[in-house]
Design an enzyme around this catalytic site. Sequence first.
Site, mmCIF file in Angstrom:
data_model
loop_
_atom_site.group_PDB
_atom_site.id
_atom_site.type_symbol
_atom_site.label_atom_id
_atom_site.label_comp_id
_atom_site.label_asym_id
_atom_site.label_seq_id
_atom_site.Cartn_x
_atom_site.Cartn_y
_atom_site.Cartn_z
ATOM 1 N N ASN A 182 86.915 71.295 -10.903
ATOM 2 C CA ASN A 182 87.960 70.682 -10.057
ATOM 3 C C ASN A 182 89.282 71.368 -9.839
ATOM 4 O O ASN A 182 90.200 70.798 -9.481
ATOM 5 C CB ASN A 182 88.119 69.275 -10.297
ATOM 6 C CG ASN A 182 88.900 69.061 -11.651
ATOM 7 O OD1 ASN A 182 88.809 70.099 -12.516
ATOM 8 N ND2 ASN A 182 88.906 67.868 -12.196
ATOM 9 N N LYS A 183 89.430 72.508 -10.741
ATOM 10 C CA LYS A 183 90.615 73.191 -10.893
ATOM 11 C C LYS A 183 91.105 73.921 -9.540
ATOM 12 O O LYS A 183 90.107 74.365 -9.026
ATOM 13 C CB LYS A 183 90.604 74.048 -12.238
ATOM 14 C CG LYS A 183 90.681 72.889 -13.344
ATOM 15 C CD LYS A 183 91.590 71.944 -13.577
ATOM 16 C CE LYS A 183 91.800 71.050 -14.873
ATOM 17 N NZ LYS A 183 90.818 70.250 -15.164
ATOM 18 N N GLN A 184 92.278 74.602 -9.541
ATOM 19 C CA GLN A 184 92.631 75.538 -8.449
ATOM 20 C C GLN A 184 91.656 76.499 -8.369
ATOM 21 O O GLN A 184 91.337 76.856 -7.121
ATOM 22 C CB GLN A 184 94.220 75.883 -8.676
ATOM 23 C CG GLN A 184 95.145 74.787 -8.509
ATOM 24 C CD GLN A 184 95.695 74.145 -9.727
ATOM 25 O OE1 GLN A 184 94.442 74.036 -10.635
ATOM 26 N NE2 GLN A 184 96.734 73.584 -9.792
#
Length: 371
Positions: A182-184
Site C-alpha cells: 500500500n506504500k508509494q
Amino acid sequence: MTYRTPMSAPEISEEDIGLVVEVLRSGTLSLGPYLDRFESAFAGYIGARYAVAVSSGTAALHLCLLASGIGPGDEVITSPFSFVSSANCILHAGAAPVFADIDEDSLNLDPVRAAEAVTDKTRAILPIHVFGQPADMTAIMALAADRGLTVIEDACEAIGAEHRGVKVGRFGKAGVFSFYANKQMTTGEGAVITTEDAAFATLLRSLRNQGRDEGGAWLSHPRLGYNYRMTEMSAALGVSQISRIEAILARRAAVAKRYREELAGVEGAALISPVEGTTRLSWFAAAIRLADGIHRDRVIAALDAAGVPSRAYFSPLHLEPVYRARGYGPGDFPVTERVAASTLALPFHSNMADSDIALVCEALARALRRS
Ligand SMILES: Cc1ncc(COP(=O)(O)O)c(C=O)c1O
C-alpha cells in the site's frame, strides 16, 4: 462486498514484471546482484551514504534499535498516533516505549511533549512521518542533541517527503522506509534503512543475515542475528520502482490535488495539508479530518454501504491491549484520541481516475449529510 474502487493499489509496470521474471530465470533468489543495485539506487535517491534493504519496515525498525544498542532498561519516546509496529519494535528490542502526544496540525510527535517525556532512562526518539507529512525534525534533532539521544526516523509512509528542503531519512541516525504493497512504491514486502554511519550499516547487514560478517563463512555467526533478508525478486521490483519514483509521487500528488478540489465542496471534511516546515508532503493516503460532532464510524459504515472502502486510520496505540497492559489508558493523550476519532483514509492510489475520486467524494458528501 465488492468495492467500486480499491483502498490502495500497487503500480506495477511491464518493466517491473520483466525484471522479476529475469530474477526467477536467473536462479539467484536471495543475496544476489539486485540487492546491491537496489541499495545503491535507494541511497542515491535519498542522498544517504548507505542503504540496507531488509524484509519489512517492522524488521528494519527492530534492527535500528538493536544496532543502536537499545535494550532492556532503556526508554524510547514515540508517538501513539501511528501504525502499531513503530511502537512494537521498541518492545521487540526489550526496551520500554514511552508515548508523547502529537501536534494537532501535523499529526506527528509534538517536540514539546517529547521533551517533557525525557527521563534519565531515555535513549532514543522515534518520530513517525505519518501520512507522508514530515515530523518537526528541526525541533526533534535539537532536543536529541541537547539530551544526547539517538533518533530513528520511521519514514515508512514518507518516501521523498521533505522537511525544510531536506528529505526525511537524512536527519536521524537512521531512516526506515517500508515497501509494503500500500506504500508509494512497493517490493511486495520489504524496507530500506538509510544511514550515514558505515559501522552502523555494517552491523545492520550482519544482523539481517543471521549475524554473519560480510565475506565471512556461511556457518560462522559472530553475533545473534535474524533472517530479515530481502529477496532478489523484491529487490528487482525495488530497482524498477525506485527508477520512476518521482513520476509515481507526481501522479499521487495529482490525485491528492483532485481530492482537494472535490472536497472543497464537501462540508465537514478536510484533506490533510502541508504544515509549516513541510517543503514536500509525499502522498501516502487521502487522510481526511471530519468536523467536530460527526460520528466517524457512521461515515465509514455509510461509505461501505455505498461501495466505497475507507479506514479508521489510526487507532491510538496506547489503547491497544498490549499498551493498556503497560499502564496506558483513555485520556492519556487527548490530542491523539481526538484526532484518531475524527480521521479516516479514503481510497488512494497513483492511477486513480478523476471519476473514481468524484464518486468517493459524492458518497462522502451523502454520508456526511446523514451522519
Ligand atoms: C508508520 C509505519 N511504520 C511501520 C510500518 C511497518 O512496515 P511493514 O508493514 O513493512 O512492516 C508501516 C507500514 O506498514 C507504517 O505505516
